[in-house]
Design a protein around this motif. Structure first.
Motif, short mmCIF file in Angstrom:
data_model
loop_
_atom_site.label_atom_id
_atom_site.label_comp_id
_atom_site.label_asym_id
_atom_site.label_seq_id
_atom_site.Cartn_x
_atom_site.Cartn_y
_atom_site.Cartn_z
N ASP A 103 39.55 31.76 39.20
CA ASP A 103 40.59 32.73 39.57
C ASP A 103 39.97 34.11 39.53
N PHE A 104 40.05 34.83 40.66
CA PHE A 104 39.45 36.15 40.78
C PHE A 104 40.47 37.24 40.47
N HIS A 105 40.03 38.21 39.68
CA HIS A 105 40.84 39.38 39.36
C HIS A 105 39.97 40.62 39.56
N GLU A 106 40.56 41.78 39.45
CA GLU A 106 39.78 43.01 39.60
C GLU A 106 38.79 43.14 38.45
N GLY A 107 37.50 43.06 38.79
CA GLY A 107 36.46 43.25 37.80
C GLY A 107 36.11 42.03 36.97
N LYS A 108 36.83 40.93 37.14
CA LYS A 108 36.52 39.74 36.35
C LYS A 108 36.96 38.48 37.07
N ALA A 109 36.45 37.35 36.60
CA ALA A 109 36.83 36.06 37.16
C ALA A 109 36.96 35.06 36.02
N ASP A 110 38.05 34.30 36.02
CA ASP A 110 38.25 33.23 35.05
C ASP A 110 37.63 31.95 35.60
N LYS A 166 34.88 30.35 30.77
CA LYS A 166 34.34 31.67 30.45
C LYS A 166 34.93 32.71 31.39
N VAL A 167 34.85 33.94 30.99
CA VAL A 167 35.29 35.06 31.81
C VAL A 167 34.04 35.81 32.26
N LEU A 197 29.41 34.51 43.66
CA LEU A 197 29.61 33.72 42.44
C LEU A 197 29.37 32.25 42.78
N ALA A 198 28.28 31.70 42.26
CA ALA A 198 27.93 30.31 42.53
C ALA A 198 27.20 29.74 41.32
N LYS A 199 27.46 28.45 41.02
CA LYS A 199 26.84 27.77 39.89
C LYS A 199 27.08 28.50 38.58
N GLY A 200 28.25 29.11 38.45
CA GLY A 200 28.66 29.70 37.19
C GLY A 200 28.13 31.07 36.88
N LYS A 201 27.49 31.74 37.87
CA LYS A 201 27.03 33.10 37.63
C LYS A 201 27.02 33.89 38.94
#
Length: 259
Positions: free
Chosen positions: A124-131, A149-150, A183-187
């Protein structure tokens, strides 16, 4: 055997590299007007490894939807190995939801079955971060392993599926190199694409079309029509096990071949 993994990861166009001063942010590049993305568009690809039919991929803009109160594009992609590769069963189903104006992802989901191994990813994408959440198991009888992780993300971060459509919406200049966060493979990766050249490509669905040839920093090449449709027609990837090529074979709704 890891053929199918090569097929999937080739489509990411990921490239980690030091950026030159001449690189241009893809986020800041001008948008194509009108937007070439159309609800209902369905693109099918044949994937070949060493000229052997290895897999099939279908991408389509299913419909509009509402996610977290936002009206979005809902886009799905499915890939699976063909019967010839039945001893190596691989399936992938991705879904992304894009903001209709910015084409930024709001939610991404990916399910992969690699023989007995299974993994599901949700972002889930948010401003400045992703869950970020990843649930996996080595076989159907094994217990699940869950990772959450966030992640901090820069503006314009794309996911593995949304980047294809974001790229299609942008004006691309011959000879330029574009960078974008992926954002791919967790990073988050610093991915780049260079507009290498133009080339006329003969396609059984579209006829002979002029394309822009894009090259990632890892050497993968991506052919996209140099017209208002911006259709991805070909991808070529060199792996240690041989060349993997993905060719557009069906377009729905049907389009008239070029003269």
């Amino acid at each position: 055997m890891r053929y199918a993994k090569y097929l999937i990861f080739a489509l990411l166009l990921v490239g980690n590299t030091a950026l030159s001063d001449n690189s241009i942010s893809l986020v800041d590049a001008e948008n194509i007007v009108p937007n070439p993305l159309r609800v209902g568009e369905k693109l099918t690809y044949d994937i070949r490894w060493k000229k052997i039919p290895a897999g099939k991929r279908t991408d389509w803009i299913v419909k509009g939807a509402v996610v977290n109160g936002e009206n979005v594009y809902r886009i799905q992609s499915e890939m699976k190995t063909r019967a010839l590769f039945r001893l190596y069963k691989f399936r992938s189903r991705q879904e992304t939801h894009l903001h209709p104006t910015t084409l930024s992802p709001i939610r991404f989901e990916n399910y992969v079955q690699d023989r007995k191994f299974q993994v599901a990813v949700k972002i889930d994408f948010h401003e400045g971060k992703a869950d970020y959440e990843r649930v996996s198991r080595p076989n159907p009888k094994a217990p699940q392993k869950r990772e959450t992780k966030v992640l901090e993300i820069p503006p314009g971060t794309q996911d593995e599926l949304s980047i294809i459509y974001f790229l299609r919406s942008k004006q691309l200049e011959l000879g330029e190199t574009y960078f974008f966060p992926l954002l791919a493979k967790g990073k988050v990766h610093k991915a780049t694409l260079a507009v290498e050249r133009t080339e006329f490509v003969k396609n059984k669905v579209l006829g002979t079309v002029k394309t822009l040839v894009l090259r990632s920093s890892e050497g993968n090449r991506f052919w996209i029509t140099d017209d208002e449709r911006r259709l991805p027609v070909k991808l070529e990837f060199e792996s240690k096990r041989g060349t993997v090529v993905s060719i557009l074979t069906e377009v729905e709704p049907e389009v008239e071949p070029a003269n």
